[in-house]
Design an enzyme around this catalytic site. Structure first.
Site, PDB file in Angstrom:
ATOM      1  N   LYS A  53      40.092 -28.858 -16.614  1.00 31.66           N
ATOM      2  CA  LYS A  53      39.018 -28.159 -16.909  1.00 31.66           C
ATOM      3  C   LYS A  53      37.921 -29.239 -17.497  1.00 31.66           C
ATOM      4  O   LYS A  53      36.817 -29.015 -16.848  1.00 31.66           O
ATOM      5  CB  LYS A  53      39.290 -27.177 -18.205  1.00 31.66           C
ATOM      6  CG  LYS A  53      40.185 -26.066 -17.909  1.00 31.66           C
ATOM      7  CD  LYS A  53      40.915 -25.351 -19.209  1.00 31.66           C
ATOM      8  CE  LYS A  53      41.774 -24.290 -18.787  1.00 31.66           C
ATOM      9  NZ  LYS A  53      42.303 -23.301 -19.698  1.00 31.66           N
ATOM     10  N   GLN A  97      42.994 -24.468 -26.002  1.00 28.91           N
ATOM     11  CA  GLN A  97      44.185 -24.257 -24.933  1.00 28.91           C
ATOM     12  C   GLN A  97      45.315 -23.337 -25.802  1.00 28.91           C
ATOM     13  O   GLN A  97      45.713 -24.004 -26.817  1.00 28.91           O
ATOM     14  CB  GLN A  97      44.311 -25.574 -24.420  1.00 28.91           C
ATOM     15  CG  GLN A  97      45.417 -25.581 -23.319  1.00 28.91           C
ATOM     16  CD  GLN A  97      44.865 -24.775 -22.102  1.00 28.91           C
ATOM     17  OE1 GLN A  97      43.589 -24.824 -21.688  1.00 28.91           O
ATOM     18  NE2 GLN A  97      45.840 -24.260 -21.268  1.00 28.91           N
ATOM     19  N   ASP A 120      37.061 -17.438 -22.385  1.00 29.22           N
ATOM     20  CA  ASP A 120      38.301 -17.168 -22.035  1.00 29.22           C
ATOM     21  C   ASP A 120      38.341 -15.431 -21.837  1.00 29.22           C
ATOM     22  O   ASP A 120      39.256 -14.943 -21.180  1.00 29.22           O
ATOM     23  CB  ASP A 120      39.557 -17.610 -22.874  1.00 29.22           C
ATOM     24  CG  ASP A 120      40.044 -18.754 -22.448  1.00 29.22           C
ATOM     25  OD1 ASP A 120      40.010 -19.114 -20.955  1.00 29.22           O
ATOM     26  OD2 ASP A 120      40.470 -19.708 -23.368  1.00 29.22           O
TER      27      ASP A 120
END
Ligand code: GUN
Length: 283
Positions: A53, A97, A120
């Site tokens: 990422k 994460q 997200d």
């Protein structure tokens, strides 16, 4: 192999190229998009995802800042970091994460992230937006799947779509995006009866189970489009998806590989959400 390969790696590269141009425009106007990436603990898979990422951010010109915290970080410490990042005007997106190491609570952290920075799209507010079809932030993996379908000429409207898996991250939002494009959607899960028969009705089959080679050839209709969201290791430790690729590729009309399918698309959509957030700040 009969099926045409849906090349997520190539499609993601095209998306990143478009985003790089947008980032250049933003920077010329004085706004550098910023993404904070939080990783708690040492889970090897999470470490790889986070590295991919931040690397992708660098490629398109997004400023990525990594926050690596030890596995014994307390919830108070983690929430304090999130609060600090919520307040920072140079940070457009915050990604923590998942899964977090025990006993940390994924839900508590998701709830603490400012919905305007929740790239997200995991927070209740953003999930609500997705439900009603009004979204600023696309849920990354489902949006990546939709982008692959669009760029591969797959028509969703009127088609039988079967999603295997009902997670908040993939299965549920995936079903919603397919529904918004007028697919007829069935969501299957571990309690589904006659799973193979349900899957065989699918024109578009999305596997998000988390079990290596779970979708076998007998579960797939001739000519179906098969999307593999899985990321598993097979008996020999090799990366593989939820679909028994070699056998299913003889039956499907189009199929995504693992690796090089959905994975790179998820990251491309994360970058897209970060650019979207930065554009809002620039306004
Ligand atoms: N863990 C597995 N997939 C994801 C994702 O898309 N975002 C975050 N933050 N964690 C994940």
């Amino acid at each position: 192999m009969k099926a045409k390969l849906i090349d997520g790696k190539a499609i993601a590269a095209a998306v990143r190229a478009d985003l790089a141009a947008e980032v250049e425009t933003l920077k010329a106007g004085g706004t550098e998009p910023g993404l904070a990436v939080i990783l708690v603990g040492e889970d090897p898979a999470s470490q790889v995802y986070v590295r991919n990422k931040t690397r992708a951010c660098a490629e398109v010109g997004i400023h990525a800042e990594e926050f690596r915290l030890p596995a014994d970080t307390t919830e108070d410490e983690l929430l304090a970091l999130v609060a600090e990042l919520n307040a920072r005007t140079d940070i457009d997106g915050i990604l923590c994460q998942l899964p977090l190491p025990k006993p940390l609570d994924d839900a508590a952290v998701i709830a603490a992230i400012d919905p305007a920075k929740d790239v997200d799209a995991f927070s209740a507010v953003n999930v609500g937006h997705i439900m009603i079809g009004d979204y600023t932030f696309l849920p990354c993996t489902p949006a990546g799947v939709m982008e692959m379908l669009h760029r591969s000429g797959v028509e969703v409207s009127g088609k039988r779509c079967v999603v295997i898996g009902r997670s908040n991250i993939v299965g549920k939002p995936m079903a919603m995006l397919l529904l918004h494009e007028n697919g007829t959607v069935t969501v299957c899960h571990s309690r589904t009866e006659n799973l193979a028969a349900v899957c065989r009705e699918a024109d578009i089959l999305v596997a998000a189970v988390g079990r290596a080679k779970f979708v076998t050839a007998d579960m797939v209709k001739e000519g179906a489009v098969v999307i593999d969201v899985g990321m598993n290791r097979d008996e020999s430790g090799k990366l593989c998806g939820d679909v028994d690729f070699d056998a299913v590729a003889e039956i499907a009309s189009q199929i995504t590989p693992v690796p090089g399918g959905v994975g790179p698309m998820t990251i491309a959509m994360l970058l897209k959400n970060t650019v979207t957030a930065a554009k809002r700040r620039a306004k």
